[in-house]
Enzyme design. Structure first.
Site, PDB file in Angstrom:
ATOM      1  N   HIS A 116       0.835  -1.202   0.000  1.00  9.52           N
ATOM      2  CA  HIS A 116       0.000   0.000   0.000  1.00  9.52           C
ATOM      3  C   HIS A 116       0.873   1.257   0.000  1.00  9.52           C
ATOM      4  CE1 HIS A 116      -4.038  -1.703   1.716  1.00  9.52           C
ATOM      5  NE2 HIS A 116      -3.483  -2.542   0.861  1.00  9.52           N
ATOM      6  N   LYS A 134      -8.692 -13.197   8.986  1.00 11.42           N
ATOM      7  CA  LYS A 134      -8.362 -13.413   7.579  1.00 11.42           C
ATOM      8  C   LYS A 134      -6.938 -12.917   7.396  1.00 11.42           C
ATOM      9  CE  LYS A 134      -9.143 -11.048   3.202  1.00 11.42           C
ATOM     10  NZ  LYS A 134     -10.162 -10.596   2.244  1.00 11.42           N
ATOM     11  N   LYS A 184      -4.272 -11.714   4.602  1.00  9.44           N
ATOM     12  CA  LYS A 184      -4.004 -11.358   3.208  1.00  9.44           C
ATOM     13  C   LYS A 184      -2.732 -12.075   2.783  1.00  9.44           C
ATOM     14  CE  LYS A 184      -5.711  -9.311   0.817  1.00  9.44           C
ATOM     15  NZ  LYS A 184      -6.624  -9.618  -0.275  1.00  9.44           N
ATOM     16  N   ASP A 186      -6.211 -15.317   1.769  1.00 12.21           N
ATOM     17  CA  ASP A 186      -6.625 -14.696   0.503  1.00 12.21           C
ATOM     18  C   ASP A 186      -5.417 -14.187  -0.289  1.00 12.21           C
ATOM     19  OD1 ASP A 186      -7.719 -13.220  -1.552  1.00 12.21           O
ATOM     20  OD2 ASP A 186      -8.436 -11.581  -0.277  1.00 12.21           O
ATOM     21  N   ASN A 205      -5.378 -13.319  -3.404  1.00 11.32           N
ATOM     22  CA  ASN A 205      -5.818 -12.519  -4.571  1.00 11.32           C
ATOM     23  C   ASN A 205      -5.416 -13.158  -5.903  1.00 11.32           C
ATOM     24  OD1 ASN A 205      -5.530  -9.859  -2.466  1.00 11.32           O
ATOM     25  ND2 ASN A 205      -7.316  -9.938  -3.804  1.00 11.32           N
ATOM     26  N   GLU A 264      -9.875 -17.789  -0.047  1.00 11.85           N
ATOM     27  CA  GLU A 264     -10.452 -16.691  -0.816  1.00 11.85           C
ATOM     28  C   GLU A 264      -9.613 -16.477  -2.084  1.00 11.85           C
ATOM     29  OE1 GLU A 264     -11.484 -13.435   1.776  1.00 11.85           O
ATOM     30  OE2 GLU A 264     -11.110 -12.005   0.166  1.00 11.85           O
ATOM     31  N   ASN A 266     -13.877 -12.121  -4.091  1.00 13.50           N
ATOM     32  CA  ASN A 266     -14.212 -10.747  -4.444  1.00 13.50           C
ATOM     33  C   ASN A 266     -13.480 -10.401  -5.736  1.00 13.50           C
ATOM     34  OD1 ASN A 266     -11.910 -10.512  -2.141  1.00 13.50           O
ATOM     35  ND2 ASN A 266     -11.553  -8.988  -3.740  1.00 13.50           N
ATOM     36  N   ASP A 283     -19.612  -6.333  -1.859  1.00  9.41           N
ATOM     37  CA  ASP A 283     -18.988  -5.041  -1.549  1.00  9.41           C
ATOM     38  C   ASP A 283     -19.993  -4.041  -2.072  1.00  9.41           C
ATOM     39  OD1 ASP A 283     -17.658  -2.560  -2.126  1.00  9.41           O
ATOM     40  OD2 ASP A 283     -15.738  -3.574  -1.811  1.00  9.41           O
ATOM     41  N   HIS A 310     -16.651  -8.126   1.411  1.00 14.52           N
ATOM     42  CA  HIS A 310     -15.288  -7.712   1.075  1.00 14.52           C
ATOM     43  C   HIS A 310     -15.036  -6.306   1.600  1.00 14.52           C
ATOM     44  CE1 HIS A 310     -12.951  -5.296  -1.990  1.00 14.52           C
ATOM     45  NE2 HIS A 310     -12.054  -6.207  -1.683  1.00 14.52           N
ATOM     46  N   ASN A 367     -12.101  -2.944   1.290  1.00  7.30           N
ATOM     47  CA  ASN A 367     -10.892  -2.300   0.819  1.00  7.30           C
ATOM     48  C   ASN A 367     -10.700  -1.096   1.736  1.00  7.30           C
ATOM     49  OD1 ASN A 367      -9.725  -2.871  -2.200  1.00  7.30           O
ATOM     50  ND2 ASN A 367      -8.997  -1.012  -1.252  1.00  7.30           N
TER      51      ASN A 367
HETATM   52  O1  GKR Z   1      -5.866  -3.892   0.635  1.00  6.10           O
HETATM   53  O2  GKR Z   1      -4.232  -5.043  -0.202  1.00  6.10           O
HETATM   54  C1  GKR Z   1      -5.420  -4.887   0.049  1.00  6.10           C
HETATM   55  C2  GKR Z   1      -6.407  -5.943  -0.352  1.00  6.10           C
HETATM   56  O3  GKR Z   1      -5.767  -6.902  -1.122  1.00  6.10           O
HETATM   57  C3  GKR Z   1      -7.573  -5.343  -1.087  1.00  6.10           C
HETATM   58  O4  GKR Z   1      -7.134  -4.502  -2.106  1.00  6.10           O
HETATM   59  C4  GKR Z   1      -8.493  -6.391  -1.640  1.00  6.10           C
HETATM   60  O5  GKR Z   1      -9.400  -5.791  -2.505  1.00  6.10           O
HETATM   61  O6  GKR Z   1      -9.129  -6.766   0.657  1.00  6.10           O
HETATM   62  C5  GKR Z   1      -9.340  -7.090  -0.627  1.00  6.10           C
HETATM   63  C6  GKR Z   1      -9.531  -8.549  -0.862  1.00  6.10           C
HETATM   64  O7  GKR Z   1     -10.125  -9.193  -0.037  1.00  6.10           O
HETATM   65  O8  GKR Z   1      -9.138  -9.071  -1.902  1.00  6.10           O
HETATM   66 MG    MG Z   2     -10.242 -10.942  -1.305  1.00  6.94          MG
END
Ligand code: GKR
Ligand code: MG
Length: 432
Positions: A32, A201, A203, A231, A233, A256, A279, A303, A330, A332
């Site tokens: 970020h 959760k 990331k 998750d 992504n 996820e 998501n 979302d 979801h 952000n």
């Molecule tokens: O904030 O880095 C993040 C997340 O990866 C976000 O951008 C995602 O959209 O939180 C989100 C997710 O569940 O994929």
């Molecule tokens: Mg996600």
């Protein structure tokens, strides 16, 4: 001035882009940025009733929002069912409409003009609902049919992270680095102590899958009763996803978006039986028929921003109920206006079976006068008229000034990572 049923007309709509501080949270694209854009929408009636909404704030959203702010003037407060059409009339040519592009950062599925428009409409819809609620003295949840619970449960959203941004003058917070299982468990402990979260959760997609499997197993050892999710992504191939799913089958509540695309997700679920949430591969109504037909997802993470608002979220809930697919939420990077809207809609959906995601604990700033409190991992549902939040206009003005003084207009996790690692390029997927 009122419409045929006596409701006030909207006489003014204001769109305020802001930049909010954000910690160095890692994901599969990068990290970020120190500041991330959001957008606050305020509507006003001649009687002086106001309402507020919040959404994504990247440049394209601002463009669409400014157009909608002009065309919504003169509409009645109860114009919600016509908002998409109103926005669409004015959106033509507003944004790059290459339908194959992914969203900014590649973390929220497809990126097309309809979805951008829906994300903007949601902020106006929430603002109008807030004003409508205030004008009749009812909370937003009552306008959505009424709450079925008094508090909404959120999960602790753990991130691999650095202690600080590698940039002089960047905002700081009081959290330590978390780049290994011990760091992740320490973060979870603090989340549990401070906010009472009873599910977590993580990331993922930031480190090789074996390291993230180890982190989830460490979390499970430390919190044996807490439901866990991971998750990445979409950073894993189908084969890698199957391997991770098999390793974590007894530990996770769901995985996820382990891999990208409906076909890949369907195969991972078919071969492992592990429930999959998304998501990314279902973020628009058009994606529902193929995804549900293929049994690619067992939980849709709604979302309200990109699904088009609170009413659209309830329509999504009805579809999920019809097809026996679970629903959660979801998140952000967002502030308290979005959290209020999320909480209002979440409290009206009977079949919400999972704790919702929220980034809010990571934010050190807000635009509301009384930020929400997480207790036992939950946010109490407000019964005050409208959303039950008041805008702190000094804070809003300061965050807008920051936006004006900066050249950051879009979220870009890849560019932020390049500051620390000059060789960093957008990873091609699957990474592993
Ligand atoms: O904030 O880095 C993040 C997340 O990866 C976000 O951008 C995602 O959209 O939180 C989100 C997710 O569940 O994929
Ligand atoms: Mg996600």
């Amino acid at each position: 001035v009122s419409d045929a049923i006596g409701l006030p007309l909207i006489t003014r709509a204001t769109v305020t882009p802001i930049l909010i501080s954000d910690p160095p949270l890692l994901n599969t694209q990068g990290v970020h940025q120190p500041f991330t854009p959001r957008l606050v929408v305020e509507v006003e009636t001649e009687a002086g009733i106001t309402g507020v909404g919040e959404t994504y704030g990247d440049a394209d959203y601002v463009t669409i929002a400014e157009r909608l702010a002009r065309s919504i003037v003169g509409q009645p407060l109860a114009c919600l069912n016509g908002l998409l059409a109103l926005a669409a009339q004015n959106a033509t040519g507003a944004v790059d409409d290459d339908p194959t592009r992914l969203d900014v950062g590649g973390l929220r599925g497809v990126r097309n003009p309809d979805k951008l428009t829906a994300s903007v409409v949601s902020a106006f819809e929430v603002a109008a609902l807030d004003a409508l609620g205030r004008s009749v003295g009812l909370p937003v949840h009552a306008l959505l049919g009424g709450k079925v619970r008094d508090r909404v449960e959120y999960s602790g959203y753990l991130f691999y992270r650095w202690a600080e941004h590698p940039i002089d003058g960047a905002p700081t917070d009081e959290w330590s680095a978390a780049v290994d299982p011990d760091g992740v468990v320490a973060q979870a402990r603090r989340f549990a102590e401070q906010y009472g979260f009873t599910s977590f959760k993580l990331k993922g997609g930031a480190f090789p899958p074996d390291e993230e499997i180890a982190a989830i197993k460490a979390l499970h050892a430390a919190f044996p009763d807490h439901p866990l999710r991971l998750d990445p992504n979409g950073a894993w191939s189908v084969q890698t996803s199957i391997k991770v799913a098999n390793e974590l089958a007894d530990v996770v509540e769901y995985l996820e978006d382990p891999t990208l695309g409906i076909e890949g997700m369907a195969q991972v679920h078919r071969e492992t039986g592990v429930p999959l949430a998304t998501n990314m591969c279902v973020t628009t109504f058009a994606e529902i028929p193929p995804a549900f037909a293929a049994n690619a997802v067992q939980v849709v993470l709604s979302d309200h921003h990109f699904w088009g608002g609170l009413i659209a979220t309830r329509e999504l809930a009805a579809l999920c109920r019809t097809f026996g697919v679970g629903l959660s939420m979801h998140s952000n990077t967002h502030l308290g206006v979005s959290l209020a809207a999320m909480t209002h809609v979440a409290c009206t959906v009977p079949e919400l079976q999972y704790a919702c995601d929220t980034h809010r604990p990571w934010q050190t700033e807000d635009v509301i006068t009384v930020p929400h409190v997480f207790k036992d991992g939950c946010v109490d549902v407000s019964d005050a008229p409208g959303l039950g939040v008041e805008i702190d206009h000094d804070n809003l003005a300061n965050l807008h000034e920051r936006w004006q003084a900066s050249d950051v207009r879009d979220r870009d996790d890849v560019a932020a990572m390049r500051v620390a690692r000059p060789d960093w390029v957008q990873p091609s997927m699957p990474r592993w």
